[in-house]
Design a protein around this motif. Structure first.
Motif, PDB file in Angstrom:
ATOM      1  N   MET B   1       0.917  -0.722   0.277  1.00 41.01           N
ATOM      2  CA  MET B   1      -0.105   0.025  -0.001  1.00 41.01           C
ATOM      3  C   MET B   1       1.029   1.143   0.123  1.00 41.01           C
ATOM      4  O   MET B   1       1.477   1.118   1.254  1.00 41.01           O
ATOM      5  N   THR B   2       0.543   2.204  -0.754  1.00 40.78           N
ATOM      6  CA  THR B   2       1.556   3.136  -0.915  1.00 40.78           C
ATOM      7  C   THR B   2       0.310   4.263   0.459  1.00 40.78           C
ATOM      8  O   THR B   2       0.604   4.523   0.699  1.00 40.78           O
ATOM      9  N   ASN B   3       2.414   5.207   0.912  1.00 46.38           N
ATOM     10  CA  ASN B   3       2.310   5.973   2.157  1.00 46.38           C
ATOM     11  C   ASN B   3       2.100   7.134   1.651  1.00 46.38           C
ATOM     12  O   ASN B   3       3.570   6.831   2.038  1.00 46.38           O
ATOM     13  N   ILE B   4       1.500   7.656   1.272  1.00 50.50           N
ATOM     14  CA  ILE B   4       1.766   9.133   0.563  1.00 50.50           C
ATOM     15  C   ILE B   4       2.528   9.906   1.333  1.00 50.50           C
ATOM     16  O   ILE B   4       3.661  10.860   0.607  1.00 50.50           O
ATOM     17  N   PRO B   5       2.410  10.087   2.763  1.00 46.88           N
ATOM     18  CA  PRO B   5       2.874  11.491   3.707  1.00 46.88           C
ATOM     19  C   PRO B   5       3.941  10.684   3.880  1.00 46.88           C
ATOM     20  O   PRO B   5       5.192  11.681   3.247  1.00 46.88           O
ATOM     21  N   ALA B   6       4.262   9.172   3.620  1.00 46.07           N
ATOM     22  CA  ALA B   6       5.736   8.885   4.215  1.00 46.07           C
ATOM     23  C   ALA B   6       6.444   8.627   2.781  1.00 46.07           C
ATOM     24  O   ALA B   6       7.845   9.363   3.428  1.00 46.07           O
ATOM     25  N   LEU B   7       6.183   9.032   1.802  1.00 50.83           N
ATOM     26  CA  LEU B   7       6.982   9.203   0.635  1.00 50.83           C
ATOM     27  C   LEU B   7       7.407  10.836   0.798  1.00 50.83           C
ATOM     28  O   LEU B   7       8.920  10.729   0.445  1.00 50.83           O
ATOM     29  N   ILE B   8       6.127  11.475   1.070  1.00 44.30           N
ATOM     30  CA  ILE B   8       6.498  13.010   0.969  1.00 44.30           C
ATOM     31  C   ILE B   8       8.174  13.425   1.652  1.00 44.30           C
ATOM     32  O   ILE B   8       8.822  13.947   1.580  1.00 44.30           O
ATOM     33  N   GLN B   9       8.190  12.946   3.244  1.00 45.09           N
ATOM     34  CA  GLN B   9       9.024  12.984   4.098  1.00 45.09           C
ATOM     35  C   GLN B   9      10.658  12.240   4.065  1.00 45.09           C
ATOM     36  O   GLN B   9      10.945  13.071   3.806  1.00 45.09           O
ATOM     37  N   MET B  10      10.252  11.377   3.665  1.00 44.51           N
ATOM     38  CA  MET B  10      11.270  11.110   2.978  1.00 44.51           C
ATOM     39  C   MET B  10      12.352  11.739   1.858  1.00 44.51           C
ATOM     40  O   MET B  10      13.501  11.825   2.214  1.00 44.51           O
ATOM     41  N   LEU B  11      11.434  11.488   0.535  1.00 44.96           N
ATOM     42  CA  LEU B  11      12.202  12.317  -0.170  1.00 44.96           C
ATOM     43  C   LEU B  11      12.677  13.478   0.694  1.00 44.96           C
ATOM     44  O   LEU B  11      14.029  14.615   0.333  1.00 44.96           O
ATOM     45  N   ALA B  12      11.597  14.619   1.176  1.00 47.69           N
ATOM     46  CA  ALA B  12      11.912  15.781   1.875  1.00 47.69           C
ATOM     47  C   ALA B  12      13.244  15.973   2.637  1.00 47.69           C
ATOM     48  O   ALA B  12      14.209  16.686   2.687  1.00 47.69           O
ATOM     49  N   GLU B  13      13.097  14.675   3.110  1.00 45.76           N
ATOM     50  CA  GLU B  13      14.113  14.646   4.633  1.00 45.76           C
ATOM     51  C   GLU B  13      15.784  14.776   3.836  1.00 45.76           C
ATOM     52  O   GLU B  13      16.756  14.450   4.757  1.00 45.76           O
ATOM     53  N   CYS B  14      15.565  13.759   2.566  1.00 47.46           N
ATOM     54  CA  CYS B  14      16.778  13.278   2.257  1.00 47.46           C
ATOM     55  C   CYS B  14      17.689  14.938   1.077  1.00 47.46           C
ATOM     56  O   CYS B  14      18.491  14.860   0.740  1.00 47.46           O
ATOM     57  N   GLY B  15      16.915  15.819   1.026  1.00 44.06           N
ATOM     58  CA  GLY B  15      16.660  16.590   0.156  1.00 44.06           C
ATOM     59  C   GLY B  15      17.053  16.544  -1.160  1.00 44.06           C
ATOM     60  O   GLY B  15      17.469  17.257  -1.971  1.00 44.06           O
ATOM     61  N   VAL B  16      15.931  15.712  -1.324  1.00 43.13           N
ATOM     62  CA  VAL B  16      15.536  15.839  -3.060  1.00 43.13           C
ATOM     63  C   VAL B  16      14.844  16.979  -3.572  1.00 43.13           C
ATOM     64  O   VAL B  16      13.939  17.113  -3.102  1.00 43.13           O
ATOM     65  N   GLU B  17      15.509  17.198  -4.416  1.00 36.48           N
ATOM     66  CA  GLU B  17      14.491  18.479  -5.177  1.00 36.48           C
ATOM     67  C   GLU B  17      13.211  17.637  -6.122  1.00 36.48           C
ATOM     68  O   GLU B  17      14.149  17.289  -7.560  1.00 36.48           O
ATOM     69  N   PHE B  18      12.397  18.087  -5.829  1.00 38.64           N
ATOM     70  CA  PHE B  18      10.919  17.297  -6.665  1.00 38.64           C
ATOM     71  C   PHE B  18       9.965  18.648  -6.189  1.00 38.64           C
ATOM     72  O   PHE B  18      10.142  19.261  -5.304  1.00 38.64           O
ATOM     73  N   ILE B  19       9.081  17.897  -7.422  1.00 35.96           N
ATOM     74  CA  ILE B  19       8.223  18.610  -7.710  1.00 35.96           C
ATOM     75  C   ILE B  19       7.348  18.022  -7.663  1.00 35.96           C
ATOM     76  O   ILE B  19       7.182  16.655  -8.484  1.00 35.96           O
ATOM     77  N   VAL B  20       5.901  17.952  -6.926  1.00 36.50           N
ATOM     78  CA  VAL B  20       4.791  16.943  -7.317  1.00 36.50           C
ATOM     79  C   VAL B  20       3.533  17.189  -8.341  1.00 36.50           C
ATOM     80  O   VAL B  20       3.157  18.109  -8.387  1.00 36.50           O
ATOM     81  N   ILE B  21       3.230  16.146  -8.607  1.00 33.39           N
ATOM     82  CA  ILE B  21       2.896  16.663 -10.275  1.00 33.39           C
ATOM     83  C   ILE B  21       1.670  15.380  -9.969  1.00 33.39           C
ATOM     84  O   ILE B  21       0.964  14.425  -8.755  1.00 33.39           O
ATOM     85  N   GLY B  22       0.623  14.831 -10.558  1.00 30.83           N
ATOM     86  CA  GLY B  22      -0.718  13.785 -10.606  1.00 30.83           C
ATOM     87  C   GLY B  22      -1.588  13.947  -9.704  1.00 30.83           C
ATOM     88  O   GLY B  22      -1.646  15.111  -9.401  1.00 30.83           O
ATOM     89  N   GLY B  23      -1.917  12.980  -9.665  1.00 26.25           N
ATOM     90  CA  GLY B  23      -3.109  12.839  -8.749  1.00 26.25           C
ATOM     91  C   GLY B  23      -3.122  13.385  -7.806  1.00 26.25           C
ATOM     92  O   GLY B  23      -4.323  13.676  -7.067  1.00 26.25           O
ATOM     93  N   VAL B  24      -1.900  13.521  -6.349  1.00 28.23           N
ATOM     94  CA  VAL B  24      -1.300  13.897  -5.160  1.00 28.23           C
ATOM     95  C   VAL B  24      -1.665  15.597  -5.411  1.00 28.23           C
ATOM     96  O   VAL B  24      -2.473  15.824  -4.430  1.00 28.23           O
ATOM     97  N   ALA B  25      -1.024  15.832  -6.636  1.00 25.29           N
ATOM     98  CA  ALA B  25      -1.073  17.056  -6.362  1.00 25.29           C
ATOM     99  C   ALA B  25      -2.342  17.809  -6.918  1.00 25.29           C
ATOM    100  O   ALA B  25      -3.164  18.845  -6.202  1.00 25.29           O
TER     101      ALA B  25
END
Lengths: 71, 162
Positions: B1-25
């Motif tokens: 099961m996809t954990n959207i908050p955890a994925l966003i937290q993971m990317l942000a905590e790693c300092g990855v530069e990203f932009i949320v698009i698609g259904g979550v946006a």
């Protein structure tokens, strides 16, 4: 509020642009504005938390159906 | 099961530069349609590619729907030689796009994105108008209803601002 994203159209190749716009226009009358207005009253975090609850609920439902089919 | 908050937290905590698009946006903007994966456009700089690879290394990234046991390694050379990756991870489905039809790269999308704070982290989310353009450019029949909803949402948001 989160609705189930089911599609009445085929997930196939690209539609021709005019036909695509016509379909979008046609679907506009079915949009539930009440749900959108309710969502607009929430914060972004509340909207995403609601999405996560929806994903969890759908997963639980899927598993329940899977178990029922095995019986 | 996809954990959207955890994925966003993971990317942000790693300092990855990203932009949320698609259904979550879409949901972040107020759409009611659910989605089961997180789509992001990542910046294709050397530093960011390394951050992304390091970040995901603890979450078993693997090509979604690919046969098991392929010699797939989500490391900087793989990311550099590819562009868009549809992955399954321990935190769920994650689509990493180097470029997106109608929107281009991360740098092209930044001016059309908004900074938002979620789950204790600041992250970029593509703006509603641009999101509609992206979905229109993709021209997929499955997006027709989603676009109709996003257009209605844009009208409602504009009305609320008046």
């Amino acid at each position: 509020m989160t609705s189930v994203a089911h599609s009445t159209t085929r997930d196939s190749a690209k539609a021709d642009p005019e036909e695509f716009e016509r379909l979008v226009k046609e679907c506009r009358k079915d949009v539930d504005l009440g749900m959108l207005r309710a969502n607009l009253r929430l914060t972004v975090e509340e909207r995403l938390t609601q999405l996560q609850s929806y994903i969890s609920a759908m997963e639980e439902f899927r598993q329940a159906v899977r178990t029922a089919k095995r019986k | 099961m996809t954990n959207i908050p955890a994925l966003i937290q993971m990317l942000a905590e790693c300092g990855v530069e990203f932009i949320v698009i698609g259904g979550v946006a879409g949901v972040a903007h107020g759409a009611a349609r659910g989605t089961f994966d997180l789509d992001v456009v990542y910046r294709r700089t050397q530093e960011n590619i390394e951050r992304l690879a390091k970040c995901l290394s603890s979450y078993s990234p693997y090509l979604r729907n690919a046969p098991p046991n392929l010699p797939f390694k989500f490391d900087p050379p793989t990311i550099r030689s590819g562009l868009n990756f549809t992955l399954d991870t321990d935190l769920g489905a994650l689509d990493l796009l180097g470029e997106v039809a109608g929107g281009g790269s991360y740098d092209d999308l930044v001016p059309h994105s908004i900074q938002t704070r979620v789950f204790g982290h600041s992250c970029l989310c593509v703006g509603l108008k641009k999101l509609i353009q992206l979905k229109m450019s993709a021209g997929r029949r499955k997006d027709v209803e989603a676009i109709a909803e996003l257009e209605a949402l844009l009208e409602e948001s504009d009305r609320n601002r008046e």
